[in-house]
Design a protein around this motif. Structure first.
Motif, PDB file in Angstrom:
ATOM      1  N   ASP A 309     -10.076  12.915   6.192  1.00 36.48           N
ATOM      2  CA  ASP A 309      -9.252  12.058   5.340  1.00 36.48           C
ATOM      3  C   ASP A 309     -10.163  11.422   4.297  1.00 36.48           C
ATOM      4  O   ASP A 309     -11.000  10.580   4.629  1.00 36.48           O
ATOM      5  CB  ASP A 309      -8.560  10.981   6.182  1.00 36.48           C
ATOM      6  CG  ASP A 309      -7.515  10.219   5.388  1.00 36.48           C
ATOM      7  OD1 ASP A 309      -7.544  10.283   4.143  1.00 36.48           O
ATOM      8  OD2 ASP A 309      -6.650   9.560   6.004  1.00 36.48           O
ATOM      9  N   PRO A 310     -10.026  11.772   3.015  1.00 38.45           N
ATOM     10  CA  PRO A 310     -10.965  11.267   2.000  1.00 38.45           C
ATOM     11  C   PRO A 310     -10.692   9.846   1.553  1.00 38.45           C
ATOM     12  O   PRO A 310     -11.501   9.271   0.821  1.00 38.45           O
ATOM     13  CB  PRO A 310     -10.766  12.250   0.841  1.00 38.45           C
ATOM     14  CG  PRO A 310      -9.350  12.712   0.987  1.00 38.45           C
ATOM     15  CD  PRO A 310      -9.050  12.729   2.454  1.00 38.45           C
ATOM     16  N   SER A 311      -9.581   9.228   1.961  1.00 44.41           N
ATOM     17  CA  SER A 311      -9.225   7.902   1.449  1.00 44.41           C
ATOM     18  C   SER A 311      -8.954   6.904   2.560  1.00 44.41           C
ATOM     19  O   SER A 311      -8.154   5.986   2.399  1.00 44.41           O
ATOM     20  CB  SER A 311      -7.978   8.001   0.550  1.00 44.41           C
ATOM     21  OG  SER A 311      -6.886   8.567   1.258  1.00 44.41           O
ATOM     22  N   ALA A 312      -9.589   7.044   3.689  1.00 38.69           N
ATOM     23  CA  ALA A 312      -9.411   6.111   4.798  1.00 38.69           C
ATOM     24  C   ALA A 312     -10.426   4.979   4.705  1.00 38.69           C
ATOM     25  O   ALA A 312     -11.411   5.054   3.954  1.00 38.69           O
ATOM     26  CB  ALA A 312      -9.530   6.840   6.129  1.00 38.69           C
ATOM     27  N   PHE A 313     -10.178   3.913   5.458  1.00 38.34           N
ATOM     28  CA  PHE A 313     -11.059   2.746   5.484  1.00 38.34           C
ATOM     29  C   PHE A 313     -11.566   2.542   6.908  1.00 38.34           C
ATOM     30  O   PHE A 313     -10.798   2.660   7.870  1.00 38.34           O
ATOM     31  CB  PHE A 313     -10.325   1.480   5.020  1.00 38.34           C
ATOM     32  CG  PHE A 313      -9.895   1.518   3.581  1.00 38.34           C
ATOM     33  CD1 PHE A 313     -10.700   1.005   2.584  1.00 38.34           C
ATOM     34  CD2 PHE A 313      -8.666   2.065   3.228  1.00 38.34           C
ATOM     35  CE1 PHE A 313     -10.304   1.037   1.253  1.00 38.34           C
ATOM     36  CE2 PHE A 313      -8.256   2.103   1.901  1.00 38.34           C
ATOM     37  CZ  PHE A 313      -9.078   1.586   0.905  1.00 38.34           C
ATOM     38  N   LEU A 314     -12.854   2.232   7.028  1.00 36.33           N
ATOM     39  CA  LEU A 314     -13.450   1.900   8.318  1.00 36.33           C
ATOM     40  C   LEU A 314     -13.594   0.385   8.406  1.00 36.33           C
ATOM     41  O   LEU A 314     -14.340  -0.225   7.636  1.00 36.33           O
ATOM     42  CB  LEU A 314     -14.814   2.581   8.474  1.00 36.33           C
ATOM     43  CG  LEU A 314     -14.786   4.115   8.586  1.00 36.33           C
ATOM     44  CD1 LEU A 314     -16.204   4.659   8.667  1.00 36.33           C
ATOM     45  CD2 LEU A 314     -13.983   4.548   9.800  1.00 36.33           C
ATOM     46  N   VAL A 315     -12.869  -0.215   9.342  1.00 36.04           N
ATOM     47  CA  VAL A 315     -12.834  -1.669   9.512  1.00 36.04           C
ATOM     48  C   VAL A 315     -13.325  -1.987  10.921  1.00 36.04           C
ATOM     49  O   VAL A 315     -12.943  -1.298  11.874  1.00 36.04           O
ATOM     50  CB  VAL A 315     -11.407  -2.214   9.303  1.00 36.04           C
ATOM     51  CG1 VAL A 315     -11.374  -3.722   9.504  1.00 36.04           C
ATOM     52  CG2 VAL A 315     -10.909  -1.852   7.910  1.00 36.04           C
ATOM     53  N   PRO A 316     -14.172  -3.009  11.087  1.00 38.40           N
ATOM     54  CA  PRO A 316     -14.598  -3.383  12.446  1.00 38.40           C
ATOM     55  C   PRO A 316     -13.403  -3.633  13.358  1.00 38.40           C
ATOM     56  O   PRO A 316     -12.381  -4.203  12.931  1.00 38.40           O
ATOM     57  CB  PRO A 316     -15.417  -4.659  12.213  1.00 38.40           C
ATOM     58  CG  PRO A 316     -15.936  -4.518  10.815  1.00 38.40           C
ATOM     59  CD  PRO A 316     -14.853  -3.817  10.055  1.00 38.40           C
ATOM     60  N   GLN A 317     -13.513  -3.221  14.600  1.00 35.94           N
ATOM     61  CA  GLN A 317     -12.382  -3.307  15.514  1.00 35.94           C
ATOM     62  C   GLN A 317     -11.913  -4.735  15.734  1.00 35.94           C
ATOM     63  O   GLN A 317     -10.717  -4.976  15.915  1.00 35.94           O
ATOM     64  CB  GLN A 317     -12.749  -2.659  16.852  1.00 35.94           C
ATOM     65  CG  GLN A 317     -12.953  -1.155  16.781  1.00 35.94           C
ATOM     66  CD  GLN A 317     -13.140  -0.532  18.153  1.00 35.94           C
ATOM     67  OE1 GLN A 317     -12.724  -1.092  19.166  1.00 35.94           O
ATOM     68  NE2 GLN A 317     -13.769   0.630  18.195  1.00 35.94           N
ATOM     69  N   ASN A 318     -12.831  -5.708  15.725  1.00 35.31           N
ATOM     70  CA  ASN A 318     -12.417  -7.089  15.975  1.00 35.31           C
ATOM     71  C   ASN A 318     -11.578  -7.658  14.836  1.00 35.31           C
ATOM     72  O   ASN A 318     -10.894  -8.668  15.014  1.00 35.31           O
ATOM     73  CB  ASN A 318     -13.653  -7.967  16.187  1.00 35.31           C
ATOM     74  CG  ASN A 318     -14.507  -8.066  14.932  1.00 35.31           C
ATOM     75  OD1 ASN A 318     -14.976  -7.050  14.424  1.00 35.31           O
ATOM     76  ND2 ASN A 318     -14.706  -9.273  14.423  1.00 35.31           N
TER      77      ASN A 318
END
Length: 412
Positions: A309-318
């Motif tokens: 997926d070229p347009s996803a965001f990685l956000v910390p789980q908390n």
């Protein structure tokens, strides 16, 4: 009754003994007023929160599938002639090479058949020579009409028939020799042979249902994985629409105890039919297996990146929270330094991050620290989550503004 500083001063002139008590009362009153003011100011102050600026990135869509190992090649050792087994020429469980002798069937009858076919061939050749010579003698006599033309034709036909008999007996001899060779049962392929299913003294038949033994080639080895046809269809639609790009074909294996197989494999193909009983499609991967750690029939777990997926965001789980209905949301910094609640789509995790596929925009400031009790529209004091915070020791000087035993926190 209202107590003022002027009334306490007047009373102290009349009653000197009350001077110290008045000073104490005034001090307590002033401290109480100051303390109440500080709590009120703290209640009204903005909460300090830490945020990160999110950016879209190419996130692989990892797929975890259950699989089962399958031998690269499997061959059943079967007899091609009938006879009694007189020898077993291999060790059960050992590695055998293609062409290696495995069983010896009694060759007596087949050796005799070879000798008979050889004698018949010699007889046919002698008959053919005589018939050919006779035909050659009759030819000039027939031309001079010294013998009947029909006698020459009969001699020529007999010569040709004798030559055909030679060919027939030669084929019979070849068949007898092949059958004699089949009395030694060889290994069809190179691989690991299992236990022997027949013993010395047993009658082997070319039409028997059970094999004598089974050979399996396990290096390399296949892993057949099962994936839902619905998931494959959804993936193909995303690929066609351009929402995702094809991922890697590299596959990693995990065992039941959680350990990982050292060597990665490669996806070979996807089956073209759907299993009517399970509604799944079989995907096959190929793995190196030089040490023979993977055995045919083992259940394993396969993990590979089926798409990206070229347009996803990685956000910390908390930072990702859930409502009572399971809906995911995050708190972001609004334009007026107020907390804004934002619904997002977060269906999976990757390491310590949650993968957010919708609900965020490039450059959004997602709050990752100070989330306890934070509500929609609450005033906040945002600082970068990566900014270090230090705790300074109390100065101990009068008028410094720090009470004893309360260190002052400073942002750097």
């Amino acid at each position: 009754m209202k107590i003022t500083s002027s009334s306490i001063a007047a009373a102290s002139l009349l009653f000197p003994s009350l001077r110290q008590a008045g000073v104490a009362v005034l001090s307590v009153t002033l401290l109480a007023a100051c303390s109440g003011g500080d709590k009120k100011d703290d209640k009204r102050g903005a909460a300090q929160v830490g945020f990160i600026v999110v950016q879209p990135s190419a996130v692989p869509l990892a797929v975890t599938l259950s699989g089962r190992t399958v031998a690269f090649e499997t061959s059943e050792v079967r007899p091609q002639v009938t006879g009694v087994i007189v020898k077993r020429l291999f060790t059960e469980g050992s590695l055998v090479r293609a062409g290696q002798p495995l069983y010896q069937i009694d060759p007596s009858l087949y050796r005799a058949a070879v000798n008979q076919a050889s004698a018949d061939l010699a007889s046919a050749r002698a008959t053919a020579e005589a018939a050919s010579a006779k035909a050659q003698r009759f030819k000039p006599l027939a031309d001079m009409e010294a013998v009947a033309r029909q006698d020459y034709i009969d001699a020529l036909a007999a010569s040709r028939s004798a030559k055909a008999s030679i060919a027939q007996n030669a084929a019979t001899l070849d068949t007898a020799r092949i059958n004699l060779r089949f009395t030694t049962v060889p290994a069809p392929i190179t691989g690991r042979i299992g236990r022997s299913l027949s013993t010395v003294g047993a009658l082997a038949s070319a039409s028997q249902a059970d094999p004598l033994a089974v050979i399996q080639r396990m290096d390399p080895i296949f892993v057949d994985m099962q994936q839902s046809a619905t998931d494959i269809t959804a993936l193909r639609r995303k690929l066609a629409a351009g929402g995702v790009t094809p991922g890697s074909t590299q596959v990693h294996l995990r065992f039941d105890d959680g350990s990982q197989y050292a060597s990665p494999g490669t996806v070979q193909f996807s089956d073209v039919t759907v299993d009517q009983g399970t509604g799944t499609v079989t995907l096959r991967a190929r793995f190196p297996n030089p040490d023979g750690l993977l055995l045919p029939g083992m259940f394993v777990t396969a993990v590979f990146d089926q798409a990206t997926d070229p347009s996803a965001f990685l956000v910390p789980q908390n930072a990702v929270q859930r409502d009572f209905d399971g809906t995911a949301f995050v708190m972001v910094v609004g334009g007026d330094n107020k907390a804004v609640r934002r619904k997002v789509t977060a269906d999976r995790t990757q390491g310590v991050h949650t993968v957010v596929t919708s609900g965020l925009r490039k450059g959004d400031k997602v709050i990752v620290q100070g989330l306890n009790g934070l509500k929609q529209g609450a005033p906040i004091k945002p600082v970068a989550a990566s900014s270090p915070q230090t705790v300074a020791p109390p100065s101990g000087k009068p008028g410094s503004g720090d009470s004893a035993g309360q260190p002052a926190a400073k942002d750097r």
